[in-house]
Enzyme design. Sequence first.
Site, mmCIF file in Angstrom:
data_model
loop_
_atom_site.group_PDB
_atom_site.id
_atom_site.type_symbol
_atom_site.label_atom_id
_atom_site.label_comp_id
_atom_site.label_asym_id
_atom_site.label_seq_id
_atom_site.Cartn_x
_atom_site.Cartn_y
_atom_site.Cartn_z
ATOM 1 N N ARG A 1 -9.033 14.654 49.621
ATOM 2 C CA ARG A 1 -8.687 13.495 48.928
ATOM 3 C C ARG A 1 -7.464 12.960 49.644
ATOM 4 O O ARG A 1 -7.557 11.401 50.026
ATOM 5 C CB ARG A 1 -8.172 13.798 47.512
ATOM 6 N N ASN B 1 -8.045 9.117 52.093
ATOM 7 C CA ASN B 1 -7.275 8.006 51.452
ATOM 8 C C ASN B 1 -6.330 7.594 52.942
ATOM 9 O O ASN B 1 -6.326 6.316 53.077
ATOM 10 C CB ASN B 1 -6.267 8.419 50.365
ATOM 11 N N SER C 1 -10.974 19.671 47.251
ATOM 12 C CA SER C 1 -10.768 18.238 46.880
ATOM 13 C C SER C 1 -9.390 17.978 47.202
ATOM 14 O O SER C 1 -9.270 16.685 47.355
ATOM 15 C CB SER C 1 -11.228 18.210 45.270
#
Length: 289
Positions: free
Chosen positions: A228, A232, A224
């Site tokens: 992440r 983004n 994660s």
Amino acid sequence: MAAEQQTSSDYIGHHLTNWTYGYLPDHGWQVAHTAEEASKMGFKAIHLDSMLWSIGLGLIFCGLFWMVGKKATSGVPGKLQSAVEMVVEFVDNNVRDSYSGTSKLVAPLALTVFVWIFLMNLMDLIPIDFIPALAGQIGAAMGHDPHHVFMKIVPTTDPNVTLGMSFSVFALIIFYSIKEKGLGGFVGELTLHPFSAKNPIAKILLIPINFILEFVTLIAKPISLGLRLFGNMYAGELIFVLIALMPFWIQWVLSVPWAIFHILIITLQAFVFMMLTIVYLSLASMSEH
């Protein structure tokens, strides 16, 4: 802008393809000339542009901070020294507030993570066509088709980079867990929680269930953490590419506000990665249980 002979799909694909060197079946080791060749290389490949920009920016970060530290004075600091001191103090305060252990490695690690990721993210604000077009011109001068010259300048849009950093943090999590709790304590943490029982037989029966739950929780941290950051930054890069396909006057109307907003995103993503690194290492260092 994209060359006239390129379609929109070709333009997007070109900007989102890495400069790849790897093993191509029936051709041996070489630089990929198309996205299809890069895909066929699979795991026997390295993204040269990601390595070039990430290592280069890391060297710039180290050199800049070393130079400021060497020339630092106790009097009125210059603008660069003030900026560096502000960043160092900001990171140090966050480490003091969030890290409960005693390791002297965490603060320098947090500083490195924050500044390095910020610099890599910052490359997203360079005009989308500037460096890829320059690389294409250099390639054309060397006799290559400029459409087959790839150059992604934002390392954090490459999952290999973000997952590489996150699994490095994961290795430190394992190291601190074993260091603070011992190997037996670490294994017990994975097998005796969250479900427990006083009956020895029930405790043994619960071990596989506990291990599955705790292992998933443990492995989810680096995955994660890396995805992440990648998600983004990749989305932000894709929006810049899509804006570049629009008419020139619309580009300015959309790209300037998005670039200003993106300054917040690139800073926030570096901060989130740093804070989660600190928190995960703090949890790994706890030995109360």
